[in-house]
Design an enzyme around this catalytic site. Structure first.
Site, PDB file in Angstrom:
ATOM      1  N   LYS A   1      -4.527 -13.066 -12.070  1.00  0.00           N
ATOM      2  CA  LYS A   1      -3.432 -12.947 -11.095  1.00  0.00           C
ATOM      3  C   LYS A   1      -3.175 -14.291 -10.401  1.00  0.00           C
ATOM      4  O   LYS A   1      -2.031 -14.672 -10.131  1.00  0.00           O
ATOM      5  CB  LYS A   1      -3.756 -11.859 -10.051  1.00  0.00           C
ATOM      6  CG  LYS A   1      -2.721 -11.744  -8.921  1.00  0.00           C
ATOM      7  CD  LYS A   1      -1.341 -11.475  -9.465  1.00  0.00           C
ATOM      8  CE  LYS A   1      -0.249 -11.134  -8.494  1.00  0.00           C
ATOM      9  NZ  LYS A   1      -0.092 -11.785  -7.239  1.00  0.00           N
TER      10      LYS A   1
ATOM     11  N   GLY B   1       0.828  -1.208   0.000  1.00  0.00           N
ATOM     12  CA  GLY B   1       0.000   0.000   0.000  1.00  0.00           C
ATOM     13  C   GLY B   1       0.858   1.251   0.000  1.00  0.00           C
ATOM     14  O   GLY B   1       0.645   2.181  -0.793  1.00  0.00           O
TER      15      GLY B   1
ATOM     16  N   GLY C   1       4.553  -7.799  -8.583  1.00  0.00           N
ATOM     17  CA  GLY C   1       5.859  -7.152  -8.665  1.00  0.00           C
ATOM     18  C   GLY C   1       6.508  -6.975  -7.311  1.00  0.00           C
ATOM     19  O   GLY C   1       7.600  -6.416  -7.209  1.00  0.00           O
TER      20      GLY C   1
ATOM     21  N   GLU D   1       4.156 -18.719 -11.332  1.00  0.00           N
ATOM     22  CA  GLU D   1       5.254 -18.289 -10.439  1.00  0.00           C
ATOM     23  C   GLU D   1       5.717 -19.463  -9.559  1.00  0.00           C
ATOM     24  O   GLU D   1       6.922 -19.729  -9.439  1.00  0.00           O
ATOM     25  CB  GLU D   1       4.733 -17.126  -9.585  1.00  0.00           C
ATOM     26  CG  GLU D   1       5.625 -16.624  -8.475  1.00  0.00           C
ATOM     27  CD  GLU D   1       4.905 -15.536  -7.653  1.00  0.00           C
ATOM     28  OE1 GLU D   1       4.448 -14.532  -8.232  1.00  0.00           O
ATOM     29  OE2 GLU D   1       4.795 -15.693  -6.424  1.00  0.00           O
TER      30      GLU D   1
ATOM     31  N   HIS E   1      -1.233 -16.320 -12.767  1.00  0.00           N
ATOM     32  CA  HIS E   1       0.128 -15.771 -12.748  1.00  0.00           C
ATOM     33  C   HIS E   1       0.911 -16.398 -11.591  1.00  0.00           C
ATOM     34  O   HIS E   1       2.057 -16.838 -11.751  1.00  0.00           O
ATOM     35  CB  HIS E   1       0.051 -14.243 -12.589  1.00  0.00           C
ATOM     36  CG  HIS E   1       1.347 -13.579 -12.207  1.00  0.00           C
ATOM     37  ND1 HIS E   1       1.895 -13.659 -10.944  1.00  0.00           N
ATOM     38  CD2 HIS E   1       2.220 -12.828 -12.928  1.00  0.00           C
ATOM     39  CE1 HIS E   1       3.032 -12.992 -10.896  1.00  0.00           C
ATOM     40  NE2 HIS E   1       3.255 -12.478 -12.090  1.00  0.00           N
ATOM     41  N   ASN E   2       0.277 -16.465 -10.428  1.00  0.00           N
ATOM     42  CA  ASN E   2       0.968 -17.003  -9.257  1.00  0.00           C
ATOM     43  C   ASN E   2       1.209 -18.509  -9.376  1.00  0.00           C
ATOM     44  O   ASN E   2       2.225 -19.013  -8.902  1.00  0.00           O
ATOM     45  CB  ASN E   2       0.184 -16.688  -7.981  1.00  0.00           C
ATOM     46  CG  ASN E   2       0.396 -15.260  -7.534  1.00  0.00           C
ATOM     47  OD1 ASN E   2       0.716 -14.393  -8.353  1.00  0.00           O
ATOM     48  ND2 ASN E   2       0.218 -14.990  -6.264  1.00  0.00           N
TER      49      ASN E   2
HETATM   50  C1  6PG Z   1       3.482 -11.038  -6.970  1.00  0.00           C
HETATM   51  C2  6PG Z   1       3.442 -12.199  -6.006  1.00  0.00           C
HETATM   52  C3  6PG Z   1       2.741 -11.898  -4.733  1.00  0.00           C
HETATM   53  C4  6PG Z   1       2.515 -13.130  -3.868  1.00  0.00           C
HETATM   54  C5  6PG Z   1       3.736 -13.627  -3.242  1.00  0.00           C
HETATM   55  C6  6PG Z   1       3.489 -14.698  -2.189  1.00  0.00           C
HETATM   56  O1  6PG Z   1       3.053 -11.261  -8.078  1.00  0.00           O
HETATM   57  O2  6PG Z   1       3.951  -9.953  -6.602  1.00  0.00           O
HETATM   58  O3  6PG Z   1       2.756 -13.246  -6.635  1.00  0.00           O
HETATM   59  O4  6PG Z   1       1.501 -11.327  -5.032  1.00  0.00           O
HETATM   60  O5  6PG Z   1       1.625 -12.800  -2.873  1.00  0.00           O
HETATM   61  O6  6PG Z   1       4.644 -14.071  -4.180  1.00  0.00           O
HETATM   62  O7  6PG Z   1       2.984 -15.868  -2.700  1.00  0.00           O
HETATM   63  P1  6PG Z   1       3.104 -17.203  -1.850  1.00  0.00           P
HETATM   64  O8  6PG Z   1       3.282 -16.822  -0.425  1.00  0.00           O
HETATM   65  O9  6PG Z   1       1.798 -17.914  -2.057  1.00  0.00           O
HETATM   66  O10 6PG Z   1       4.279 -17.923  -2.390  1.00  0.00           O
END
Ligand code: 6PG
Length: 472
Positions: free
Chosen positions: A183, A15, A130, A190, A186-187
């Site tokens: 999103k 934030g 990000g 990730e 995306h995760n």
């Molecule tokens: C992002 C990340 C973020 C996410 C963390 C934690 O795109 O900036 O995805 O939003 O909350 O990476 O994810 P985990 O705790 O589930 O690994």
């Protein structure tokens, strides 16, 4: 005093950084946090000298904003988000816009969009990626909700977003909870890439006998290539170079090998299972975190269950960037993206999100955690064929698969023979081998189902639905 352009609720790190980003881009801001001491501390530190004012309560906060109001909530996903919405809703007026920038479950966003649209103000569920640095310098943003609501905030978001060669990393995603859905996926991707890089590190350490700096050098060299240049490869190299100040040893080796999660990876896999999308690489990464968390059980099992003796298998020469291991990393990374894109395509049809795949690839090229040069290829693939069924059959990606599958297979078989787990590599190999097989053994599964449950089966040589008394 003139009213502020932009309001932020929730002064966590994300934030704070997002409001500083908005202010830097010319949007005077007002901030509110449940505990005023946090607001006060922010105003006296990072916000000092900037066009950011504070509010002690929500009535004051709303009163300090120009109309229509643009308010971003950066609060904990779940009941905290509902609580803030309930507290502020009575003070919002015709045309105001409330944005949830947290990692909300997309079905929660779906519900909130439909509940709140019956009121006069707009509601946007927006994925923000990000991390804290991205939030300050330019994140990738995935806003979903009604398009007219998005229009009120488009100019602000386009200025705040990361910028790449073909524009800012933000676009209107689609209706309802689509922004948070994208999103979430995306995760999931990730999670997949993080686990893939961890598997490569593990093999370089346990089979290759390399130390942290040597492994970092390999990752750095990979980061120079088109296929692997990415934020996650870059930070992997950085993490591996850091030493424990107490003894000069690699710091990563001191970290407890248990990975938690906040839910988005789980939601990706649950959605995939519900929608009938195949995401084995992403699932393997989630399961790897679950198993990693069973530390005491693993310690106990290690003394009971014996694996095969370690063999020294070929991963490619160090001075050649460990080419076979690199093949495994590239194909598994491609599979993570392919599975995520496929899940979004299926979800888009199911939920009528009308997702525009090239635009999603475009806004992931900068600012977000999975940014990589591969995304330009992904964008091109969906640009040239918007109906592309799976990234793997795009000509450029097919060439990657055809030239690297052998390397992936060698690494997986070597790891299996050595008793070293490589869940993402192994799942990717099975995924690609299954996907490229026109004939799979599910004919026998169908026979069994028909045998015990009269489930019937189709035939390859004639039309219709058939049943056989198999065990006469
Ligand atoms: C992002 C990340 C973020 C996410 C963390 C934690 O795109 O900036 O995805 O939003 O909350 O990476 O994810 P985990 O705790 O589930 O690994």
């Amino acid at each position: 005093m003139s009213k502020a352009h932009f309001g932020l609720i929730g002064l966590g790190v994300m934030g704070e950084n997002l409001v500083l980003n908005a202010e830097r881009n010319g949007f005077t801001s007002v901030v509110y946090n449940r505990t005023y001491s946090k607001t006060d501390a922010f105003l006296k530190s990072r916000a000092q000298g900037k066009s950011i004012i504070g509010s002690t309560d929500l009535v004051d906060f709303v009163g300090k904003l120009e109309r229509p109001r643009r308010i971003l909530m950066m609060v904990k996903a779940g009941s905290s988000t509902d609580a803030v919405i309930n507290q502020i809703a009575p003070y919002l007026e015709e045309g105001d816009l409330l944005i949830d920038g947290g990692n909300s479950q997309f079905l929660d966003t779906e519900r909130r969009v439909s509940d709140l649209e019956s009121k006069s103000f707009g509601y946007i569920g927006m994925g923000v990626s990000g991390g804290s640095k991205g939030a300050l310098e330019g994140p990738s943003m995935m806003p979903g909700g009604t398009k007219s609501s998005y229009k009120h905030v488009e100019s602000l978001l386009r200025k705040m977003a990361a910028q790449v060669e073909d524009g800012p990393c933000v676009t209107y995603i689609g209706p309802g909870g689509s922004g948070h859905f994208v999103k979430t996926v995306h995760n999931g991707i990730e999670y997949g890439i993080e686990q893939i890089l961890a598997e490569a590190y593990d093999l370089m350490k346990r089979v290759g006998g390399l130390n942290g700096s040597q492994i970092a050098d390999v990752f750095s060299s990979w980061n120079e290539t088109e296929e692997l240049s990415s934020y996650l490869v870059e930070i992997t190299a950085s993490c591996l170079r850091v030493k424990d100040p107490n003894d000069g040893q690699d710091l990563v080796e001191k970290i407890m090998d248990k990975a938690g999660q906040k839910g988005t990876g789980l939601w990706t896999v649950v959605s995939a299972l519900e929608l009938g999308a195949s995401v084995p690489t992403i699932y393997a990464s989630l399961n790897a975190r679950v198993l990693s968390s069973m530390k005491s059980q693993r310690v106990h099992a290690e003394s009971i269950l014996r694996g095969p003796n370690r063999i020294n298998f070929d991963m490619g020469k160090l001075d050649n960037g460990m080419s076979l291991l690199k093949d495994a990393v590239i194909l598994s990374t491609i599979a993570s993206y392919a599975q995520g894109m496929e899940l979004m395509r299926i979800a888009s049809n199911e939920y009528d999100y009308k997702l525009h795949m090239p635009s999603i690839a475009q806004i992931w090229k900068g600012g977000c955690i999975i940014r990589s040069t591969l995304l330009k290829r992904i964008q091109n693939a969906f640009d040239s064929d918007p109906q592309l069924s799976n990234l793997l059959v795009d000509p450029w990606f097919a060439t990657q698969v055809n030239s690297r599958l052998n390397g992936l297979a060698k690494v997986v078989s070597g790891a299996a023979a050595s008793g070293i787990p490589v869940p993402c590599f192994a799942s990717t190999l099975d995924y690609i081998n299954s996907y490229r097989s026109s004939r799979l053994p599910q004919n026998l599964v169908q026979a069994m189902r028909d045998c015990f449950g009269s489930h019937t089966y189709e035939r390859v040589d004639m039309e219709g639905s058939f049943h056989t008394e198999w065990d006469q």
